[in-house]
Write a protein that holds these residues in place. Structure first.
Motif, short mmCIF file in Angstrom:
data_model
loop_
_atom_site.label_atom_id
_atom_site.label_comp_id
_atom_site.label_asym_id
_atom_site.label_seq_id
_atom_site.Cartn_x
_atom_site.Cartn_y
_atom_site.Cartn_z
N LYS A 25 10.44 27.70 14.54
CA LYS A 25 11.00 28.84 13.80
C LYS A 25 11.20 28.49 12.33
CE LYS A 25 14.51 29.07 16.56
NZ LYS A 25 14.07 27.99 17.45
N SER A 26 11.71 27.28 12.05
CA SER A 26 11.94 26.86 10.66
C SER A 26 10.63 26.74 9.90
CB SER A 26 12.69 25.52 10.62
OG SER A 26 13.96 25.66 11.19
N ASN A 27 9.60 26.20 10.55
CA ASN A 27 8.30 26.09 9.89
C ASN A 27 7.64 27.44 9.71
OD1 ASN A 27 7.66 23.41 9.00
ND2 ASN A 27 7.72 22.78 11.14
N LEU A 28 7.89 28.37 10.63
CA LEU A 28 7.38 29.73 10.48
C LEU A 28 8.01 30.37 9.23
CD1 LEU A 28 5.55 31.80 11.95
CD2 LEU A 28 7.61 32.63 13.07
N LEU A 29 9.31 30.20 9.09
CA LEU A 29 10.02 30.71 7.92
C LEU A 29 9.49 30.06 6.64
CD1 LEU A 29 12.40 32.25 6.58
CD2 LEU A 29 13.80 30.25 7.09
N SER A 30 9.33 28.75 6.68
CA SER A 30 8.83 28.01 5.52
C SER A 30 7.40 28.43 5.16
CB SER A 30 8.88 26.51 5.83
OG SER A 30 8.35 25.77 4.79
N ARG A 31 6.56 28.64 6.17
CA ARG A 31 5.17 29.04 5.92
C ARG A 31 5.12 30.43 5.28
NH1 ARG A 31 0.62 26.51 5.14
NH2 ARG A 31 0.67 25.38 7.12
N PHE A 32 5.96 31.35 5.77
CA PHE A 32 5.95 32.71 5.24
C PHE A 32 6.55 32.80 3.84
CE2 PHE A 32 7.96 36.98 4.86
CZ PHE A 32 6.79 37.71 4.76
N THR A 33 7.66 32.11 3.60
CA THR A 33 8.35 32.27 2.32
C THR A 33 7.85 31.35 1.21
OG1 THR A 33 10.13 30.78 3.04
CG2 THR A 33 10.47 33.16 3.36
N GLY A 46 23.12 25.42 13.08
CA GLY A 46 23.71 26.64 12.54
C GLY A 46 22.62 27.64 12.18
N VAL A 47 22.70 28.16 10.94
CA VAL A 47 21.77 29.20 10.50
C VAL A 47 21.37 28.93 9.06
CG1 VAL A 47 21.50 31.68 10.10
CG2 VAL A 47 22.89 30.89 12.01
N GLU A 48 20.10 29.15 8.75
CA GLU A 48 19.60 29.06 7.39
C GLU A 48 18.81 30.34 7.10
OE1 GLU A 48 17.17 25.56 7.17
OE2 GLU A 48 18.79 24.25 7.85
N PHE A 49 18.61 30.65 5.83
CA PHE A 49 17.77 31.82 5.54
C PHE A 49 16.98 31.60 4.25
CE2 PHE A 49 21.29 33.09 2.86
CZ PHE A 49 20.71 33.80 1.84
N ALA A 50 15.91 32.37 4.13
CA ALA A 50 15.09 32.39 2.92
C ALA A 50 14.62 33.82 2.71
CB ALA A 50 13.89 31.45 3.07
N THR A 51 14.15 34.12 1.50
CA THR A 51 13.72 35.48 1.20
C THR A 51 12.31 35.47 0.62
OG1 THR A 51 14.63 35.42 -1.03
CG2 THR A 51 16.07 36.27 0.71
N ARG A 52 11.68 36.62 0.75
CA ARG A 52 10.39 36.86 0.11
C ARG A 52 10.29 38.36 -0.14
NH1 ARG A 52 4.41 35.90 2.56
NH2 ARG A 52 3.38 37.32 1.13
N THR A 53 9.81 38.72 -1.30
CA THR A 53 9.63 40.13 -1.66
C THR A 53 8.15 40.46 -1.56
OG1 THR A 53 11.53 39.99 -3.14
CG2 THR A 53 10.04 41.86 -3.46
N LEU A 54 7.85 41.60 -0.91
CA LEU A 54 6.47 42.02 -0.74
C LEU A 54 6.38 43.54 -0.71
CD1 LEU A 54 5.43 41.52 2.96
CD2 LEU A 54 7.66 40.88 2.15
N GLN A 64 14.85 39.26 4.00
CA GLN A 64 15.79 38.15 4.12
C GLN A 64 15.66 37.68 5.57
OE1 GLN A 64 20.25 38.62 4.26
NE2 GLN A 64 19.99 38.03 2.12
N ILE A 65 15.07 36.50 5.75
CA ILE A 65 14.75 36.03 7.10
C ILE A 65 15.70 34.90 7.47
CG2 ILE A 65 12.96 35.08 8.57
CD1 ILE A 65 11.17 36.45 6.13
N TRP A 66 16.41 35.11 8.57
CA TRP A 66 17.40 34.16 9.05
C TRP A 66 16.79 33.32 10.15
CZ3 TRP A 66 22.44 33.84 7.12
CH2 TRP A 66 22.74 34.79 6.13
N ASP A 67 16.99 32.01 10.03
CA ASP A 67 16.48 31.03 10.98
C ASP A 67 17.66 30.49 11.76
OD1 ASP A 67 15.09 28.99 12.27
OD2 ASP A 67 15.13 27.66 10.52
N THR A 68 17.65 30.69 13.06
CA THR A 68 18.78 30.28 13.90
C THR A 68 18.47 28.97 14.62
OG1 THR A 68 17.92 31.48 15.81
CG2 THR A 68 19.40 32.69 14.35
N ALA A 69 19.53 28.31 15.07
CA ALA A 69 19.35 27.14 15.93
C ALA A 69 18.72 27.62 17.23
CB ALA A 69 20.71 26.48 16.20
N GLY A 70 17.82 26.83 17.78
CA GLY A 70 17.08 27.25 18.97
C GLY A 70 17.92 27.27 20.23
#
Length: 154
Positions: A25-33, A46-54, A64-70
């Protein structure tokens, strides 16, 4: 607090990534953003998030994509696909490592959210953009769908 001009957007959509621990999930977020992949990534605590505008259907959307603990729950591909079909949901397999379907998956989900919001604004007296710019939350669930269903149960 006013937004900076480089942060202008028509909509802000919050998306939560959930799934088994260690599936990427974290790498999916990293790849997209950031279009990055890290083979040595650590488990999310816990939880992390990143953003991307498109752009989605001519509108500027900030995701705003939130990455949760698995969670520890093994769900087979066939079970996930079957559940998605039964519930009328999208099912897209992705690979952050190979950058396969990552863009398509997020573009699809953001487009679906946008269409639901647009559809809701047509049935409302107030334009959706006005509600959002004022910081109001718009529930995209259907009004008649107030029953709670257990996820992934048979």
């Amino acid at each position: 607090m006013a937004r900076r001009p480089d942060e202008e957007y028509d909509y802000l959509f919050k998306v939560v990534l959930i799934g088994d621990s260690g599936v990427g999930k974290s790498n999916l977020l990293s790849r997209f953003t950031r279009n990055e992949f890290c083979l040595e990534s650590k488990s999310t605590i816990g939880v992390e998030f990143a953003t991307r505008t498109l752009q989605v259907e001519g509108r500027t959307v900030k995701a705003q994509i939130w990455d949760t603990a698995g969670q520890e729950r093994a769900v087979a591909t066939e079970d996930g696909q079957s559940y998605a079909e039964k519930e009328g949901l999208s099912f897209i397999e992705t690979s952050a490592l190979e950058a396969t379907n990552v863009e398509k998956a997020f573009q699809t989900i953001l487009s679906e959210i946008y269409r639901k919001i647009s559809k809701k604004s047509l049935s409302s007296d107030e334009p959706a953009t006005a509600s959002i710019k004022e910081g109001k939350t718009i529930d995209i669930g259907a009004p008649e769908d107030n029953t709670k269903r257990a996820c992934c149960s048979s």
